[in-house]
Design an enzyme around this catalytic site. Structure first.
Site, PDB file in Angstrom:
ATOM      1  N   PRO A  81      -1.979   1.709   4.372  1.00  0.00           N
ATOM      2  CG  PRO A  81      -0.405   1.008   2.990  1.00  0.00           C
ATOM      3  CD  PRO A  81      -0.716   0.472   4.166  1.00  0.00           C
ATOM      4  CG  ASN A  82      -2.019   2.806  -1.932  1.00  0.00           C
ATOM      5  OD1 ASN A  82      -1.595   4.224  -2.436  1.00  0.00           O
ATOM      6  ND2 ASN A  82      -0.932   1.529  -1.660  1.00  0.00           N
ATOM      7  NE  ARG A  90      -5.127  -0.212  -4.181  1.00  0.00           N
ATOM      8  CZ  ARG A  90      -4.872  -0.844  -3.217  1.00  0.00           C
ATOM      9  NH1 ARG A  90      -5.688  -1.025  -2.306  1.00  0.00           N
ATOM     10  NH2 ARG A  90      -3.635  -1.277  -3.376  1.00  0.00           N
ATOM     11  CE1 TYR A 100      -7.017  -4.538  -2.767  1.00  0.00           C
ATOM     12  CE2 TYR A 100      -6.217  -3.181  -4.718  1.00  0.00           C
ATOM     13  CZ  TYR A 100      -5.761  -4.700  -3.901  1.00  0.00           C
ATOM     14  OH  TYR A 100      -4.795  -4.802  -3.851  1.00  0.00           O
ATOM     15  CG  ASN A 124      -7.200  -4.699   4.252  1.00  0.00           C
ATOM     16  OD1 ASN A 124      -5.961  -4.604   4.314  1.00  0.00           O
ATOM     17  ND2 ASN A 124      -7.555  -4.329   3.519  1.00  0.00           N
ATOM     18  CB  ALA A 140       1.231  -2.026   0.162  1.00  0.00           C
ATOM     19  CD  GLU A 144      -2.765 -10.551   8.474  1.00  0.00           C
ATOM     20  OE1 GLU A 144      -2.863 -11.765   9.103  1.00  0.00           O
ATOM     21  OE2 GLU A 144      -2.482 -10.624   6.992  1.00  0.00           O
ATOM     22  CG  HIS A 179      -5.550  -9.334   3.018  1.00  0.00           C
ATOM     23  ND1 HIS A 179      -5.157  -8.590   3.167  1.00  0.00           N
ATOM     24  CD2 HIS A 179      -5.237 -10.240   4.527  1.00  0.00           C
ATOM     25  CE1 HIS A 179      -3.683  -8.516   4.895  1.00  0.00           C
ATOM     26  NE2 HIS A 179      -3.775  -9.340   4.899  1.00  0.00           N
ATOM     27  NE  ARG A 194      -4.087  -8.958  -5.173  1.00  0.00           N
ATOM     28  CZ  ARG A 194      -4.161  -7.840  -5.225  1.00  0.00           C
ATOM     29  NH1 ARG A 194      -4.577  -7.912  -3.951  1.00  0.00           N
ATOM     30  NH2 ARG A 194      -3.378  -7.047  -6.397  1.00  0.00           N
TER      31      ARG A 194
HETATM   32  C1  DQA Z   1      -4.561  -5.902   0.394  1.00  0.00           C
HETATM   33  C2  DQA Z   1      -3.608  -6.670  -0.387  1.00  0.00           C
HETATM   34  C3  DQA Z   1      -2.680  -6.385  -0.301  1.00  0.00           C
HETATM   35  O1  DQA Z   1      -1.889  -7.176  -0.637  1.00  0.00           O
HETATM   36  C4  DQA Z   1      -2.452  -5.084  -1.103  1.00  0.00           C
HETATM   37  O2  DQA Z   1      -1.478  -3.953  -0.296  1.00  0.00           O
HETATM   38  C5  DQA Z   1      -3.333  -4.147  -0.310  1.00  0.00           C
HETATM   39  C6  DQA Z   1      -4.857  -4.697   0.322  1.00  0.00           C
HETATM   40  C7  DQA Z   1      -6.730  -6.881   0.529  1.00  0.00           C
HETATM   41  O3  DQA Z   1      -7.228  -5.514   0.701  1.00  0.00           O
HETATM   42  O4  DQA Z   1      -7.047  -7.240  -0.772  1.00  0.00           O
HETATM   43  O5  DQA Z   1      -3.532  -2.965  -0.423  1.00  0.00           O
HETATM   44  O6  DQA Z   1      -4.675  -5.947   1.834  1.00  0.00           O
END
Ligand code: DQA
Length: 144
Positions: free
Chosen positions: A10-11, A18, A23, A73, A76, A97, A99, A106
């Site tokens: 998501p997002n 964003r 990011y 990735n 959340a 995985e 990020h 964080r």
């Molecule tokens: C994320 C880190 C997550 O905590 C966050 O909710 C994201 C992006 C990252 O790529 O740093 O949506 O996965």
């Protein structure tokens, strides 16, 4: 051709727009380009993104028969989704995985990952380079 699935939660469709201070300014198209460039000969990438947990689970199920690895990735869902972890536990090839941000620097709720209980490797805080490193790792593992 062996296919590596690049899954985004998501997002991440808003990558580039964003919270760019966290990011960055690059987009998911840039992720796809970097991942394609990181592939060894004989490999290709397919990139998907969804804001819906069930869609991500369906892609993981489909990937069981059609791919040689997943770079994920989960956004959340990393921190909440037992269901995505369970889906990844049905998937045998390597899972990396990724990020973009350094989640351990964080908020505390970002320090726990259900997906890490399954992932063969975890990369955080390398920006988009983390995706390319994930692709290179899967090429290596799938060629061994
Ligand atoms: C994320 C880190 C997550 O905590 C966050 O909710 C994201 C992006 C990252 O790529 O740093 O949506 O996965």
């Amino acid at each position: 051709m062996k296919t590596i699935l690049i899954l985004n939660g998501p997002n991440l469709n808003l990558l580039g727009k964003r919270q760019p201070h966290i990011y960055g300014h690059e987009t998911l198209e840039d992720v796809e380009r970097l991942c394609a460039a990181a592939c060894d000969e004989g490999f290709e990438v397919r990139l998907e993104q969804s804001n819906h947990e069930g869609r991500i689970i369906d892609w993981i199920h489909e990937a069981r028969e059609t791919t040689c690895g997943v770079v994920i990735n989960p956004g959340a869902f990393t921190h909440t989704s037992v269901a995505i972890m369970d889906a990844l536990n049905t998937y045998e090839p390597p899972v990396i995985e990724v990020h973009i941000s350094q989640v351990h620097k964080r908020e505390a709720f970002r320090h726990h990952s259900y997906v890490s209980l399954r992932a063969d490797g975890v990369i955080a805080g390398f920006g988009l380079d983390g995706y390319a490193a994930g692709v290179r790792r899967i090429c290596r593992l799938a060629s061994a």
